[in-house]
Write a protein that holds these residues in place. Structure first.
Motif, mmCIF file in Angstrom:
data_model
loop_
_atom_site.group_PDB
_atom_site.id
_atom_site.type_symbol
_atom_site.label_atom_id
_atom_site.label_comp_id
_atom_site.label_asym_id
_atom_site.label_seq_id
_atom_site.Cartn_x
_atom_site.Cartn_y
_atom_site.Cartn_z
ATOM 1 N N GLY A 232 118.557 -21.583 -49.618
ATOM 2 C CA GLY A 232 118.394 -20.148 -49.837
ATOM 3 C C GLY A 232 117.917 -19.434 -48.596
ATOM 4 N N ASP A 233 117.697 -18.160 -48.769
ATOM 5 C CA ASP A 233 117.192 -17.299 -47.715
ATOM 6 C C ASP A 233 116.536 -16.115 -48.413
ATOM 7 O OD1 ASP A 233 116.793 -16.016 -45.205
ATOM 8 O OD2 ASP A 233 118.600 -16.991 -44.438
ATOM 9 N N SER A 234 116.112 -15.137 -47.647
ATOM 10 C CA SER A 234 115.511 -13.953 -48.257
ATOM 11 C C SER A 234 116.453 -12.781 -48.024
ATOM 12 C CB SER A 234 114.147 -13.678 -47.623
ATOM 13 O OG SER A 234 113.550 -12.594 -48.291
ATOM 14 N N TYR A 235 117.215 -12.452 -49.051
ATOM 15 C CA TYR A 235 118.250 -11.420 -48.894
ATOM 16 C C TYR A 235 117.949 -10.163 -49.702
ATOM 17 C CZ TYR A 235 121.300 -15.072 -46.871
ATOM 18 O OH TYR A 235 121.857 -16.053 -46.102
ATOM 19 N N LEU A 236 116.745 -10.085 -50.291
ATOM 20 C CA LEU A 236 116.501 -8.873 -51.076
ATOM 21 C C LEU A 236 115.752 -7.840 -50.243
ATOM 22 C CD1 LEU A 236 113.910 -9.706 -53.906
ATOM 23 C CD2 LEU A 236 114.430 -11.212 -52.017
ATOM 24 N N PRO A 237 116.236 -6.605 -50.283
ATOM 25 C CA PRO A 237 115.624 -5.560 -49.454
ATOM 26 C C PRO A 237 114.347 -5.025 -50.086
ATOM 27 C CG PRO A 237 117.466 -4.650 -50.681
ATOM 28 C CD PRO A 237 117.399 -6.109 -51.026
ATOM 29 N N SER A 238 113.551 -4.376 -49.262
ATOM 30 C CA SER A 238 112.336 -3.700 -49.733
ATOM 31 C C SER A 238 112.692 -2.550 -50.681
ATOM 32 C CB SER A 238 111.593 -3.151 -48.518
ATOM 33 O OG SER A 238 110.776 -2.068 -48.883
ATOM 34 N N GLU A 239 111.809 -2.270 -51.617
ATOM 35 C CA GLU A 239 111.986 -1.131 -52.527
ATOM 36 C C GLU A 239 112.006 0.203 -51.763
ATOM 37 O OE1 GLU A 239 113.280 -1.882 -55.672
ATOM 38 O OE2 GLU A 239 111.858 -0.367 -56.376
ATOM 39 N N LEU A 240 111.338 0.243 -50.624
ATOM 40 C CA LEU A 240 111.319 1.481 -49.831
ATOM 41 C C LEU A 240 112.744 1.834 -49.398
ATOM 42 C CD1 LEU A 240 108.202 0.739 -47.595
ATOM 43 C CD2 LEU A 240 108.314 2.161 -49.648
ATOM 44 N N ASN A 241 113.481 0.807 -48.979
ATOM 45 C CA ASN A 241 114.867 1.031 -48.571
ATOM 46 C C ASN A 241 115.729 1.383 -49.774
ATOM 47 O OD1 ASN A 241 113.446 -0.721 -46.699
ATOM 48 N ND2 ASN A 241 115.352 -0.796 -45.567
ATOM 49 N N ALA A 242 115.505 0.685 -50.880
ATOM 50 C CA ALA A 242 116.302 0.940 -52.090
ATOM 51 C C ALA A 242 116.053 2.357 -52.607
ATOM 52 C CB ALA A 242 115.977 -0.102 -53.165
ATOM 53 N N ALA A 243 114.807 2.825 -52.481
ATOM 54 C CA ALA A 243 114.466 4.180 -52.937
ATOM 55 C C ALA A 243 115.230 5.217 -52.114
ATOM 56 C CB ALA A 243 112.962 4.406 -52.813
ATOM 57 N N TYR A 244 115.343 4.967 -50.826
ATOM 58 C CA TYR A 244 116.092 5.865 -49.938
ATOM 59 C C TYR A 244 117.560 5.897 -50.360
ATOM 60 C CZ TYR A 244 117.360 8.100 -45.466
ATOM 61 O OH TYR A 244 117.811 8.973 -44.505
ATOM 62 N N LEU A 245 118.111 4.722 -50.625
ATOM 63 C CA LEU A 245 119.516 4.645 -51.034
ATOM 64 C C LEU A 245 119.753 5.327 -52.376
ATOM 65 C CD1 LEU A 245 122.389 3.501 -50.514
ATOM 66 C CD2 LEU A 245 121.694 1.456 -51.780
ATOM 67 N N TRP A 246 118.796 5.163 -53.289
ATOM 68 C CA TRP A 246 118.946 5.735 -54.631
ATOM 69 C C TRP A 246 119.217 7.240 -54.564
ATOM 70 C CZ3 TRP A 246 120.518 4.873 -59.164
ATOM 71 C CH2 TRP A 246 120.162 5.672 -60.255
ATOM 72 N N ALA A 247 118.525 7.920 -53.652
ATOM 73 C CA ALA A 247 118.723 9.362 -53.506
ATOM 74 C C ALA A 247 120.165 9.668 -53.103
ATOM 75 C CB ALA A 247 117.761 9.906 -52.454
ATOM 76 N N GLN A 248 120.711 8.828 -52.242
ATOM 77 C CA GLN A 248 122.075 9.075 -51.758
ATOM 78 C C GLN A 248 123.125 8.736 -52.802
ATOM 79 O OE1 GLN A 248 122.711 7.870 -47.801
ATOM 80 N NE2 GLN A 248 120.867 8.999 -47.259
ATOM 81 N N LEU A 249 122.878 7.709 -53.594
ATOM 82 C CA LEU A 249 123.849 7.354 -54.637
ATOM 83 C C LEU A 249 123.930 8.475 -55.675
ATOM 84 C CD1 LEU A 249 123.173 3.524 -55.175
ATOM 85 C CD2 LEU A 249 124.881 4.632 -53.712
ATOM 86 N N GLN A 250 122.780 9.142 -55.919
ATOM 87 C CA GLN A 250 122.781 10.272 -56.851
ATOM 88 C C GLN A 250 123.746 11.364 -56.389
ATOM 89 O OE1 GLN A 250 120.782 10.043 -59.821
ATOM 90 N NE2 GLN A 250 121.073 8.084 -58.783
ATOM 91 N N ARG A 251 123.971 11.425 -55.075
ATOM 92 C CA ARG A 251 124.829 12.477 -54.518
ATOM 93 C C ARG A 251 126.073 11.882 -53.864
ATOM 94 N NH1 ARG A 251 122.203 17.375 -52.214
ATOM 95 N NH2 ARG A 251 120.011 17.175 -52.635
ATOM 96 N N ALA A 252 126.498 10.751 -54.383
ATOM 97 C CA ALA A 252 127.596 10.015 -53.747
ATOM 98 C C ALA A 252 128.874 10.847 -53.673
ATOM 99 C CB ALA A 252 127.847 8.714 -54.488
ATOM 100 N N ASP A 253 129.190 11.559 -54.752
ATOM 101 C CA ASP A 253 130.441 12.334 -54.754
ATOM 102 C C ASP A 253 130.365 13.483 -53.759
ATOM 103 O OD1 ASP A 253 132.042 10.909 -56.678
ATOM 104 O OD2 ASP A 253 130.592 11.569 -58.174
ATOM 105 N N GLU A 254 129.208 14.101 -53.700
ATOM 106 C CA GLU A 254 129.005 15.218 -52.767
ATOM 107 C C GLU A 254 129.159 14.734 -51.314
ATOM 108 O OE1 GLU A 254 125.215 17.157 -53.491
ATOM 109 O OE2 GLU A 254 125.076 17.664 -51.352
ATOM 110 N N ILE A 255 128.562 13.588 -51.013
ATOM 111 C CA ILE A 255 128.660 13.037 -49.652
ATOM 112 C C ILE A 255 130.117 12.681 -49.349
ATOM 113 C CG2 ILE A 255 128.035 11.057 -48.178
ATOM 114 C CD1 ILE A 255 125.260 11.072 -49.558
#
Ligand SMILES: *Cc1c(COP(=O)(O)O)cnc(C)c1O
Length: 378
Positions: A232-255
């Motif tokens: 194995g390895d450590s492939y899971l990102p920090s929640e801080l990064n995921a939180a940033y992405l979450w905002a963008q996915l909410q506006r995915a169509d607009e982007i």
């Protein structure tokens, strides 16, 4: 000196800071918290994907896909040489040998008609890199893979939201790999996602991603203690990064719409120059819907491109070329081989230049870029 107009500005919609603050206040900033789960689910629902797992990068998503393929030493994987180093390094991480095949000049994607000749008894997989968010000829590639019992991995790092015959890229092969690097359409700084299209791989993927442990099963209450069970390895990102992405996915169509508008503006502006045979612009086959990831021009040759980039720079516009074919790089020469003739890979890559393209680029800036380009050809 004119202020330099950037080639890329990382996407930012505004809500990122709210969600990052929420993650901090929830006292959950390590991996696989609420935001990571929300992003996984959103991607699964939007793309009708069986399973999606956020990763620390597009590269680590590719690494996971290769490890899940389970190569033996000497096994070969076919890919284009015109791609990012990660596509090839992931094959090495997975224990395979990269074999390059030429690209098509129209889309800069792997030439599907040249794949079959490169297949040997050791070939185990094909990586389809969807360059500029425009799909490879997936029906042909899937057909070849089925007939030769090969896995197909989609390097869809640039292709989040793009489709081929109505299917989202990343969901067609065995695995799909997205990137959420700051240069991609949706970002979390550094990050990515693995799309798993065959549920038989779900459990091993979770284990690989969690340092070889069955921790995910433990959190779901399926085992009463967690333990080390595999590599194995450590492939899971920090929640801080995921939180940033979450905002963008909410506006995915607009982007997506904003980028497509910019792309179309460039397209319409340069079509007359194409008709005069002064340059070439991207081709999007009828069965492909792209995501406005990139707008590039193809000039006559390397010499003209060098002059063009200098002209743009002198006028304050950052334009950049792209991949130097991997087979000509030191590691490419050491670890890989090119099957067949390099008819288009090198020559086409030397002609290509990318124009400024990012979410929210202003009309004035676009007009300035287009006027500066037109000046070059006058
Ligand atoms: C960006 C990119 C990657 C790597 O993604 P990272 O998130 O930067 O690791 C891999 N392949 C292609 C085609 C890319 O464009």
């Amino acid at each position: 000196m004119v202020l330099m107009l950037s080639f890329n500005v990382p996407p930012f919609v505004g809500e990122e800071l709210i969600y990052v603050e929420q993650a901090v206040k929830n006292h959950k900033i390590s991996g696989d918290g609420e935001f990571t789960k929300k992003c996984n689910k959103w991607l699964e629902n939007k793309f009708s994907a069986q399973k999606v797992l956020l990763t620390t990068s597009g590269t680590s998503a590719l690494d996971m896909a290769m490890l899940l393929c389970g190569f033996q030493s000497g096994d070969e994987v076919i890919l284009p040489s015109y791609t990012f180093s990660s596509t090839a390094t992931s094959i090495l991480v997975g224990g395979g040998t990269p074999v390059f095949v030429d690209i098509r000049p129209d889309t800069m994607n792997i030439d599907e008609t040249k794949i079959e000749a490169a297949i040997t008894s050791r070939t185990k997989a094909i990586i389809a890199v969807h360059y500029a968010g425009v799909a490879c000829e997936m029906d042909t590639i899937m057909d070849i893979a089925r007939r030769h019992n090969l896995k197909v991995i989609e390097d869809a790092a640039q292709a989040v939201m793009s489709t081929y015959k109505g299917k989202f890229l990343g969901t067609i092969g065995d695995f799909g790999c997205y990137s959420f690097h700051e240069t991609k359409n949706y970002s979390m700084g550094e990050g990515g996602a693995l799309v798993i299209n065959d549920s038989a791989y779900n459990e091993r993927a979770e284990i690989l991603r969690e340092k070889g442990t069955n921790r995910s099963k433990f959190f779901r209450g399926q085992v009463d203690k967690y333990t080390w069970v595999d590599v194995g390895d450590s492939y899971l990102p920090s929640e801080l990064n995921a939180a940033y992405l979450w905002a963008q996915l909410q506006r995915a169509d607009e982007i997506n719409n904003n980028r497509l508008e910019t792309w179309q503006t460039y397209y319409d502006a340069f079509k007359p120059l194409v008709d005069k045979k002064l340059l070439e612009i991207p081709t999007v086959p009828a069965e492909c819907k792209h995501n406005g990831h990139m707008f590039y021009l193809k000039l006559k040759n390397l010499d003209e491109r060098t002059k063009f980039i200098q002209h743009m720079r002198n006028n304050g516009v950052g334009c950049v070329f792209h991949y130097v074919p991997l087979h000509s790089a030191p590691a490419g020469r050491k670890y890989c081989r090119f099957h067949g003739e390099d008819k288009f890979t090198t020559i086409e890559s030397e002609r290509l230049v990318r124009l400024p393209m990012y979410y929210g680029i202003s009309k004035e800036d676009l007009n300035y870029v287009m006027a500066t380009i037109k000046k070059f050809f006058e």
